[in-house]
Scaffold this active site. Structure first.
Site, PDB file in Angstrom:
ATOM      1  N   CYS A 111       0.744  -1.053  -0.060  1.00 45.61           N
ATOM      2  CA  CYS A 111      -0.157  -0.050  -0.033  1.00 45.61           C
ATOM      3  C   CYS A 111       0.852   1.342  -0.118  1.00 45.61           C
ATOM      4  O   CYS A 111       0.341   2.346  -0.270  1.00 45.61           O
ATOM      5  CB  CYS A 111      -0.842  -0.002   1.367  1.00 45.61           C
ATOM      6  N   HIS A 247      -3.115   7.211   2.212  1.00 44.09           N
ATOM      7  CA  HIS A 247      -3.637   6.110   1.580  1.00 44.09           C
ATOM      8  C   HIS A 247      -4.792   5.812   2.259  1.00 44.09           C
ATOM      9  O   HIS A 247      -5.132   6.127   3.343  1.00 44.09           O
ATOM     10  CB  HIS A 247      -2.531   5.068   1.841  1.00 44.09           C
ATOM     11  N   ASN A 277     -10.074  -0.064   0.307  1.00 44.83           N
ATOM     12  CA  ASN A 277      -8.632   0.168   0.140  1.00 44.83           C
ATOM     13  C   ASN A 277      -8.373  -0.542  -1.091  1.00 44.83           C
ATOM     14  O   ASN A 277      -8.176  -1.682  -1.054  1.00 44.83           O
ATOM     15  CB  ASN A 277      -8.144  -0.521   1.434  1.00 44.83           C
TER      16      ASN A 277
END
Ligand code: COA
Length: 320
Positions: A111, A247, A277
């Site tokens: 990520c 993020h 996500n």
């Protein structure tokens, strides 16, 4: 020299899986997922692939920036979910776009991938090694998620985002990047290629496994720290930052970071309600939305911050 973003693009699958759909698959509810994560739905690939989404996001970014594919001299795809390992996803995207003059490689920092790739691009540009860089984050997390594990499957979605950077005179404060392999066990995806296939069932480790509380604690501690570290030694104050583009993992993480920094949550744009996500794609998808709806204005100062498996985390400046 610095790399200035001159174009953005994104591509998400058309198929939507909402929280009610998920509650038919695992013991959960729309209310629980919204309250604990902020996610309402996620887009899931059907015909799309990591490469096809990456190529489409890239096409849109090139068009937005008025940049021809042949002008790109470095092409990086951030991913850990590509269906193809050799050639790397970046070479596959190159082929799709006709970016014949680009050197291409993939970057896996989970990520944190887009943030690390952005810093890599800045370093290549500052060193004079290239002038036009295409950065793409593309992930098909739905292929890696255990759809029987309610602790993880509620969080993730698929999609791609891209940004084109052009070299121009200027300076940016140094970015900050960290990794801590000792703590890596909190978020893992073991290789699918080393274990035997037993009785038709996938090995339990062949999916994303996560200690959610541990990852949560890590994120809410390290992200504010790394933003302070980024600002230390610069003349810039927190109050001068227009947007904090984090993020998009969990609404509660973003809210907690804003609170710990004592910054108004309004300056933390979010779109995780729609996409969940999307790992390395989340920052460029959000940047693309903000670019296209006019939230990004010339001269604005943005802090990008990423965190995720590794464990890894970091932050960087972006001048729009
Ligand atoms: N639906 C309903 N109940 C659930 C559930 C779900 N999807 N997932 C877990 N639960 C239950 C647990 O079984 C537990 O029940 P118990 O109290 O009876 O044992 C209870 O809810 C609390 O579980 P817990 O794991 O403590 O929840 P949480 O508040 O920590 O939320 C996460 C779980 C995963 C949402 C949260 O830890 C998180 O977001 N972590 C960060 C994850 C992340 O962002 N990862 C990617 C980083 S890049």
């Amino acid at each position: 020299m610095i790399g200035k973003i001159c174009g953005t693009g994104s591509c998400v699958p058309g198929h939507i899986l909402d929280n009610d759909d998920l509650s038919q698959m695992v013991d959960t509810s729309d209310a629980w997922i919204r309250e604990r994560t902020g996610v309402a739905r996620r887009h899931i690939i059907e015909e799309e692939t990591t490469v096809s989404m990456a190529a489409e996001a890239a096409r849109r970014a090139l068009e937005d920036g008025n940049v021809r594919a042949e002008e790109v001299d470095l092409l990086i795809v951030c991913t850990f979910t590509s269906e193809v390992l050799l050639p790397c996803a970046a070479c596959e995207v190159q082929k799709e776009l006709g970016a014949v003059n680009a050197a291409c490689f993939d970057l896996n920092a989970a990520c944190t991938g887009f943030l690390f790739a952005y810093n890599t691009a800045q370093a290549y540009i500052a060193a004079g090694l290239c002038r036009t860089v295409l950065l793409i984050g593309s992930e098909s997390l739905s292929n890696m998620v255990d759809w029987k594990d309610r602790g993880t499957c509620i969080l993730f979605g698929d999609g791609a985002g891209a940004a084109v950077l052009r070299a121009e005179p200027g300076e940016l404060p140094s970015p900050v990047m960290h990794s801590d392999g000792e703590s890596g066990g909190a978020l893992t995806l073991k290789s699918r290629h080393r274990k035997g296939w037993t009785e038709g069932l996938a090995h339990p480790e062949e999916f994303i496994r996560m200690d959610g509380r541990e990852v949560f604690r890590f994120a809410v501690k390290k992200v504010p720290e790394v933003i302070h570290e980024l600002l230390d030694g610069t003349e810039t104050e927190l109050s001068e930052i227009d947007h904090f583009v984090l993020h998009q993992a969990n609404r509660r993480i973003v809210e907690s970071v804003a609170k710990r920094l004592d910054v108004d949550i309004e300056r933390f744009p979010m779109n995780l309600e729609e996409y969940g996500n999307t790992s390395s794609a989340s920052i460029p998808i959000l940047l693309d939305e903000m670019n296209r709806d006019g939230r990004l204005k010339p001269g604005q100062t943005i802090i990008l911050a990423g965190f995720g498996a590794g464990l890894s985390w970091g932050a960087a400046f972006l001048r729009w």
